[in-house]
Design a protein around this motif. Structure first.
Motif, PDB file in Angstrom:
ATOM      1  N   GLU A  55     -21.393  46.328 -36.445  1.00  0.00           N
ATOM      2  CA  GLU A  55     -21.272  47.518 -35.597  1.00  0.00           C
ATOM      3  C   GLU A  55     -22.532  48.385 -35.705  1.00  0.00           C
TER       4      GLU A  55
ATOM      5  N   TYR B  46     -25.474  46.652 -34.011  1.00  0.00           N
ATOM      6  CA  TYR B  46     -25.317  46.750 -32.558  1.00  0.00           C
ATOM      7  C   TYR B  46     -25.832  48.096 -32.062  1.00  0.00           C
TER       8      TYR B  46
ATOM      9  N   ASP C  49     -10.961  39.050 -39.586  1.00  0.00           N
ATOM     10  CA  ASP C  49     -11.535  39.947 -38.580  1.00  0.00           C
ATOM     11  C   ASP C  49     -13.057  39.984 -38.677  1.00  0.00           C
TER      12      ASP C  49
ATOM     13  N   LEU D 156     -14.454  36.877 -37.071  1.00  0.00           N
ATOM     14  CA  LEU D 156     -14.444  36.970 -35.604  1.00  0.00           C
ATOM     15  C   LEU D 156     -15.552  37.880 -35.101  1.00  0.00           C
ATOM     16  N   ALA D 157     -15.781  38.999 -35.809  1.00  0.00           N
ATOM     17  CA  ALA D 157     -16.848  39.927 -35.404  1.00  0.00           C
ATOM     18  C   ALA D 157     -18.210  39.245 -35.501  1.00  0.00           C
TER      19      ALA D 157
ATOM     20  N   ARG E  84     -18.802  36.020 -35.293  1.00  0.00           N
ATOM     21  CA  ARG E  84     -18.903  35.005 -34.237  1.00  0.00           C
ATOM     22  C   ARG E  84     -19.340  35.649 -32.926  1.00  0.00           C
ATOM     23  N   GLN E  85     -18.751  36.792 -32.636  1.00  0.00           N
ATOM     24  CA  GLN E  85     -19.137  37.503 -31.422  1.00  0.00           C
ATOM     25  C   GLN E  85     -20.592  37.965 -31.521  1.00  0.00           C
ATOM     26  N   ALA E  86     -20.987  38.407 -32.707  1.00  0.00           N
ATOM     27  CA  ALA E  86     -22.341  38.943 -32.893  1.00  0.00           C
ATOM     28  C   ALA E  86     -23.416  37.871 -32.730  1.00  0.00           C
TER      29      ALA E  86
ATOM     30  N   ARG F  10     -23.087  35.211 -30.869  1.00  0.00           N
ATOM     31  CA  ARG F  10     -23.070  34.824 -29.456  1.00  0.00           C
ATOM     32  C   ARG F  10     -23.798  35.858 -28.609  1.00  0.00           C
ATOM     33  N   GLU F  11     -23.573  37.135 -28.936  1.00  0.00           N
ATOM     34  CA  GLU F  11     -24.113  38.212 -28.097  1.00  0.00           C
ATOM     35  C   GLU F  11     -25.446  38.749 -28.605  1.00  0.00           C
TER      36      GLU F  11
ATOM     37  N   VAL G 224     -17.577  28.757 -29.013  1.00  0.00           N
ATOM     38  CA  VAL G 224     -18.105  30.065 -29.419  1.00  0.00           C
ATOM     39  C   VAL G 224     -19.577  30.147 -29.024  1.00  0.00           C
TER      40      VAL G 224
ATOM     41  N   ASP H 159     -27.596  28.303 -27.678  1.00  0.00           N
ATOM     42  CA  ASP H 159     -27.432  29.381 -28.673  1.00  0.00           C
ATOM     43  C   ASP H 159     -27.824  28.885 -30.064  1.00  0.00           C
TER      44      ASP H 159
END
Lengths: 430, 315
Positions: A242, A245, A287, A290-291, A293-295, A297-298, A345, A350
């Motif tokens: 977070e 980001y 959690d 998952l955060a 994994r998103q990070a 990817r993005e 994912v 990537d």
């Protein structure tokens, strides 16, 4: 030898033939177009529909040499790198003696060249402070001159904010990045796993995630204040993601890596006092996984590194609180990241970004893009190939990974560096 | 009941029926312990290693006495004086012991999970006599057995556990056992001595002793380790005792006939006032007597599991 022809290879989804000449990429010719070959003069590989990936760069490994060669040495560590698809590795300074002077840096570079003349290549990371003690600056210019690619106090992070600030400033003169292992050592004192449900249950001292994210926030604030890039090592939790980001939204010069274990496993893996799951920073919660994994990817997290930390078997065969931190990762890193491609994912592009292109940009190392004239540093990866990590299949001396004995999917079949096949598993299986 | 377990590592691997069986067996050994000759030959020829890698007086003596009353041969091994102090790894020490083929090993160790670690390398039974902050199952069973002798039924009983919950193997095992048996559990401690995830435990949390004692049927006061102050978790013992030392005034708020317990050793005036420790409702010494019987029952169950039907001799 005129040309090396790699036939039936897949590049970005297109089948074709890759032509190499004198260690460089000559051309990728899509389709099954027959290419004139000169029998007896050309070397031909049938890639059998393996995917072409550039040689990967692992920006965070511990090779234990000099000093703890029973855990790993530069020869075995680089062999594991080659096997795992890595053509370059950044080796941390917590050797014995510490890599805080040109003598140690020179030793590491020379030993790497001696055992692996064609690669993979070792890029030492110099100690940020003398002896990693966090008291005074190491001779960073001397280390840079000797061949260090970055500086870090990895494992023993600098708690003194003034010293850390000056170190970042001093390193920026040399145009080299500081890699920070983010950990407030007061908050983490005595901890052996993530603080939470599992640590309560097992009766083990926990390390709260804020021990990491507090230091991440320090680094972000300093990077913004000084306008000097800082690279954050092995990010393990959602609260750090977070903060990174938000920093990137404000164009603060921060980059970050995470590791395959944080993308796969949570603290539950420690259940039964599994010392193979002991690592620092510790495995967090589902959690957090998952955060992260998103990070990746993005593009909030720039890179995936193994944090390869080999240990001898007997060192992990002790009660949990007495075991050393670390997971052996060079052999298995790519397979674990390819899992995320199968789980949708990540895309294969990537993976290339996270494990080659971005690390190359962050630490100014060359990466093959398969354009004519690029160095012929690449792997042929069979995405379907299953294998089981074991002392026989892993080239690292350290088999300390939760993957031990598990079936992984995705394997480097051939690894070319400078056009030379340093790993070739196609030969052994007709 | 045919005892199926090889090792006793924690409470949660036991079922309520098995706990009940331990209590019933302990009752029979209580009777033996009341005889003038307290020794019976049921474990004759069996050898029990008492491996206490951390200081202990009462647990070790209790196991030693239990083994001897059952006619087993017990051998003591401490960390100092053993090869552990010469740098031998725990695994190597255990493999060496294994080669001597003991029938059971009783382990006390400062690291959580040490008992499970040892059990995974040993063919003989391992009885956990306390591992780090993780578990102290024989203490919990003797606490439960002591209360069982007074209550018969645990259903709806309210038990307060007072003191350092976070760093206590006794607290972890007591919470598991007593909640399994049907008690409602309260804990009371400063926030710094509670686990971070205490809200996940089957307990009610109190930060003040007066309301915590209201209507409870038993209070288990825990020993405060003096190192908690050094770690900065407490200002000093004086302030701790002013907030959390169990006093006669607190008892008046509890249910009548409230049972006072403590696993020992006691810091008089720190976690429990001296007068309460010695009062009529205090079960502290009864816990010690029950402890021998419970450990006799456990040694009996674990060491005869391959030969069911071995009878406890009647008088």
């Amino acid at each position: 030898m005129e040309y090396t022809r790699v036939c039936n290879a897949i590049l970005n989804g297109t089948a074709g033939t890759l032509l190499l000449h004198e260690g460089l990429v000559q051309e990728f010719i899509p389709g099954g177009i027959p290419v004139e070959s000169t029998p007896g003069r050309d070397l031909e590989f049938d890639a059998r529909n393996c995917h072409l990936l550039p040689s990967l760069i692992d920006i965070h490994v511990h090779l234990r040499d000099p000093g703890q060669e029973y855990k790993e040495d530069i020869a075995s560590g680089l062999a594991a790198a080659a096997s795992g698809g890595f053509g370059r590795v950044l080796a941390m300074a917590n050797t014995d003696p510490v890599n805080d002077n040109a003598g140690i840096t020179g030793y590491m570079l020379q030993k790497g060249r001696e055992h692996h003349p064609h690669g993979p290549f070792l890029h030492p990371v110099g100690a940020l402070t003398r002896g990693l003690k966090g008291k005074d600056l190491a001779p960073l210019a001397e280390l840079a001159q000797a061949g260090c690619r970055a500086f870090s106090n990895d494992g023993l992070p600098v708690q003194d904010n003034e010293l850390f600030r000056r170190a970042v400033e001093y390193a920026s003169d040399l145009d080299l990045k500081v890699i920070d292992h983010c950990e407030d050592s007061f908050l983490s004192v005595g901890g052996v796993m993530n603080e939470g449900r599992m640590s309560d249950y097992l009766g083990l001292k926990g390390i709260p995630d804020v021990a990491e994210s507090l230091q991440v926030s320090r680094d972000i604030l300093l990077a913004a204040y000084l306008n000097i890039p800082i690279h954050l090592a092995h990010i393990s939790c959602a609260s750090s993601v977070e903060l990174i980001y938000q920093a990137k939204q404000k164009s603060i010069p921060i980059s970050a890596e995470t590791c395959p274990h944080y993308l796969h496993w949570s603290e539950e893996l420690v259940g039964g006092y599994n010392t193979l799951a002991r690592v620092n920073p510790p495995l967090r919660t589902r959690d957090d996984v998952l955060a992260l994994r998103q990070a990746v990817r993005e593009k909030v997290i720039d890179a995936v590194a193994s944090d390869h930390a080999p240990h001898a078997d007997f060192e992990k065969e002790v009660p949990f609180a007495g075991a050393p931190n670390g997971i052996s990762g060079l052999d298995t890193c790519l397979s674990l990241v390819l899992d995320l491609v199968r789980e949708n994912v990540l895309t294969l592009q990537d993976v290339i970004r996270l494990m080659a292109t971005s690390p190359g940009e962050l630490f100014r190392l060359p990466v093959c893009s398969f354009a004519p004239g690029d160095p012929a540093d690449f792997t042929l990866v069979d995405l379907e190939k299953k294998w089981v990590p074991s002392p026989e299949t892993m080239l690292s001396k350290g088999t300390n990974t939760p993957c031990l004995g598990q079936t992984l999917q995705g394997r480097v079949m051939v690894h070319f560096i400078g056009g030379v096949p340093v790993i070739n598993r196609l030969l052994s299986q007709p | 009941m045919n005892w199926i377990h090889k090792d006793l590592l924690d409470i949660e691997s036991l079922s309520p029926d098995e706990v009940r069986h331990v209590f019933d067996t302990s009752t029979r050994f209580m009777e033996i312990n009341s005889r003038s000759i307290k020794k019976v030959p049921i474990l004759k020829g069996k050898s029990v290693v008492l491996f206490f890698a951390e200081p202990s007086t009462r647990t070790k003596t209790s196991f030693d006495m239990a083994a001897k009353r059952l006619s087993a041969d017990s051998f003591s091994l401490a960390a100092t004086g053993s090869s552990l102090s010469k740098g031998e790894s725990l695994k190597d020490t255990v493999l060496t012991l294994q080669a001597m083929k003991p029938d059971a090993l009783v382990l006390r160790h400062s690291l959580s999970g040490a008992a499970g670690f040892i059990a995974s390398h040993l063919d003989c039974s391992v009885l956990n006599a306390g591992d780090g902050w993780h578990a102290h199952p024989t203490q919990a069973l003797l606490d439960g057995f002591t209360l069982f002798n007074h209550w018969q039924s645990f259903q709806g009983k309210q038990v307060l556990i007072l003191g350092d919950i976070a760093h206590s193997r006794v607290a972890r095992s007591d919470v598991q056992l007593l909640s399994m048996l049907g008690c409602r559990i309260r804990v009371c401690a400063p926030r710094t001595l509670l686990p971070r995830g205490i809200h996940n435990w089957p307990v009610e949390v109190y930060s003040s002793l007066d309301p915590a004692c209201l209507d409870v049927d038993a209070i288990i006061s825990l020993r405060l380790q003096l190192e908690r102050q050094e770690a900065g978790l407490l200002p000093d013992l004086r302030e701790y005792s002013s907030r959390f030392c169990l006093q006669p005034g607190h008892i008046q708020k509890a249910a009548s006939g409230v049972k006072i317990m403590h696993p020992g050793p006691i810091n008089r005036g720190v976690e429990i006032s001296s007068s309460l420790a010695d009062c009529g409702d205090s079960l502290i010494l009864e816990q010690v007597s029950s402890g021998v019987a419970v450990r006799m029952a456990l040694l009996y169950l674990y060491l005869t599991r391959s030969k069911p039907g071995q009878e406890i001799p009647e008088e």
